[in-house]
Design a protein around this motif. Structure first.
Motif, PDB file in Angstrom:
ATOM      1  N   ALA A 112       0.839  -1.313   0.069  1.00 40.68           N
ATOM      2  CA  ALA A 112      -0.113   0.068  -0.010  1.00 40.68           C
ATOM      3  C   ALA A 112       0.852   1.277   0.010  1.00 40.68           C
ATOM      4  CB  ALA A 112      -0.898   0.097   1.154  1.00 40.68           C
ATOM      5  N   LEU A 113       1.765   1.310   0.811  1.00 38.27           N
ATOM      6  CA  LEU A 113       2.641   2.501   0.917  1.00 38.27           C
ATOM      7  C   LEU A 113       3.344   2.874  -0.492  1.00 38.27           C
ATOM      8  CD1 LEU A 113       3.795   4.742   2.729  1.00 38.27           C
ATOM      9  CD2 LEU A 113       5.562   3.200   3.248  1.00 38.27           C
ATOM     10  N   GLY A 114       3.155   4.094  -0.964  1.00 33.37           N
ATOM     11  CA  GLY A 114       3.530   4.411  -2.305  1.00 33.37           C
ATOM     12  C   GLY A 114       2.844   4.190  -3.254  1.00 33.37           C
ATOM     13  N   VAL A 115       1.602   3.736  -2.937  1.00 33.03           N
ATOM     14  CA  VAL A 115       0.615   3.130  -3.934  1.00 33.03           C
ATOM     15  C   VAL A 115      -0.773   4.001  -3.641  1.00 33.03           C
ATOM     16  CG1 VAL A 115      -0.872   1.650  -5.119  1.00 33.03           C
ATOM     17  CG2 VAL A 115       1.490   1.152  -4.666  1.00 33.03           C
ATOM     18  N   MET A 116      -0.949   4.100  -2.278  1.00 33.50           N
ATOM     19  CA  MET A 116      -2.265   4.882  -1.750  1.00 33.50           C
ATOM     20  C   MET A 116      -1.673   6.165  -0.795  1.00 33.50           C
ATOM     21  SD  MET A 116      -4.329   1.303  -0.860  1.00 33.50           S
ATOM     22  CE  MET A 116      -5.850   2.159  -0.662  1.00 33.50           C
ATOM     23  N   ASP A 117      -2.499   6.875  -0.501  1.00 32.93           N
ATOM     24  CA  ASP A 117      -2.717   7.748   0.418  1.00 32.93           C
ATOM     25  C   ASP A 117      -2.835   7.425   1.506  1.00 32.93           C
ATOM     26  OD1 ASP A 117      -2.113  10.223   1.652  1.00 32.93           O
ATOM     27  OD2 ASP A 117      -3.439  11.408   0.615  1.00 32.93           O
ATOM     28  N   LEU A 118      -2.070   6.963   2.605  1.00 32.84           N
ATOM     29  CA  LEU A 118      -2.507   6.089   3.724  1.00 32.84           C
ATOM     30  C   LEU A 118      -2.858   7.117   4.906  1.00 32.84           C
ATOM     31  CD1 LEU A 118       0.032   3.446   4.024  1.00 32.84           C
ATOM     32  CD2 LEU A 118      -2.422   3.222   3.486  1.00 32.84           C
TER      33      LEU A 118
END
Length: 330
Positions: free
Chosen positions: A240-246
């Motif tokens: 998820a990190l780097g793909v989505m705005d967490l």
């Protein structure tokens, strides 16, 4: 002001106190021993992509079209250069670095990363990878005969082995439910969890983005189902990190972990584990070392400092470049 010390003869200030200072807004980060490269583009222009991006910021061989950052991301060229700067700095006076400089730097890493992924710095610890984090959480669960752990068939293979091993050793039941493909939408996943998760299930494990299937799990909905049935939730967010705005604390999971060396392109061996405050006392690190007994953050910060140069590079450099390159365009 003087601060209590964590680790016997080690001269760094207590990690928990430093993190509380971070929350209070009166923490001053340590200075860097060298200058960092700047990633500035004139007039707010978008950074270059494609071949120009590749040549400027990566070391990828020309004959390869590299698309599998989800396995092992290609580290930013500039991040590798800074990691080497840290390695040289450490070796000039190793005792001074590890004994006096390291922990305040890693507190600042924790602060920056927590801000970036949307949680409190006291709820996040640094770990080498997601597999380590998953082991910490699963092995800390009070699982006994008659308890159930829930997962879907798309769960990552290594995590399936972990859950199977722990459940077998403790007499718990591992319940695996299968999703049917092609998926027609998030409602299909929500319905599967709603129909198959039994009340009182001890732990449910879900991927945010499964490694072996390209979809995003509807986490808020399935986490809500789990919590209403008394089930704690562990999220494997490796991709998820780097793909989505967490916004980790808003997701609602009891535990959340993600890798920084995949799509985030940091040096290898960088990850984080988020744990809700009320569950932190129930969690034990896999390695008992100097920080044990001094609080959640202290217990993990010493065992997870290797390689220290990777974590420090990731904090001071990768966060800046990814802020413009990946999150804004996802």
């Amino acid at each position: 002001t003087s601060a209590r010390r964590d680790f016997g003869s080690f001269h760094s200030s207590n990690v928990q106190e430093l993190l509380r200072a971070v929350q209070a807004g009166n923490y001053i980060p340590p200075s860097l021993p060298f200058n960092l490269p700047q990633f500035l583009y004139e007039n707010g222009n978008t950074p270059p992509f494609g071949q120009e991006m590749r040549e400027k910021h990566f070391l990828l061989e020309e004959e390869t079209t590299f698309i599998n950052h989800g396995a092992f991301g290609s580290t930013l060229k500039d991040a590798l250069n800074v990691a080497q700067e840290w390695q040289v700095h450490i070796e000039r006076q190793p005792l001074r670095f590890y004994d006096r400089e390291l922990l305040p730097h890693l507190v600042f890493v924790t602060k920056r990363l927590a801000e970036f992924v949307g949680c409190s710095p006291t709820d996040l610890v640094l770990v080498p990878n997601v597999t380590m984090a998953m082991n910490c959480v699963v092995r800390s669960q009070d699982l006994r005969q008659g308890d159930t752990v829930f997962m879907l068939n798309v769960t990552y293979g290594a995590v399936k082995k972990l859950l199977k091993e722990v459940c077998e050793n403790r007499g718990a039941t591992l319940q695996e439910e299968s999703l049917e493909f092609p998926l027609l939408g998030p409602s299909q996943i929500i319905t599967k969890v709603k129909e198959s998760l039994q009340p009182g299930t001890k732990l449910a494990v879900f991927d945010h983005i499964p490694s072996n299937a390209a979809f995003i799990n509807p986490l808020p909905e399935i986490i809500d189902i789990c919590h209403k049935r008394g089930t704690k939730v562990l999220i494997d967010g490796a991709h998820a990190l780097g793909v989505m705005d967490l916004k980790v604390s808003s997701i609602g999971a009891d535990y959340y972990t993600s890798n920084c060396h995949k799509w985030f392109c940091s040096p290898k061996g960088c990850a984080f584990l988020y744990v809700k405050q009320e569950l932190q006392n129930c969690l034990q690190p896999l390695v008992i070392s100097h920080g044990f007994g001094f609080g959640f953050s202290s217990e993990y910060i010493w065992t997870a400092f290797k390689p220290a140069d990777d974590f420090l590079t990731f904090s001071r450099l990768a966060l800046e470049i990814h802020r413009g390159y990946f999150i804004d365009i996802a």
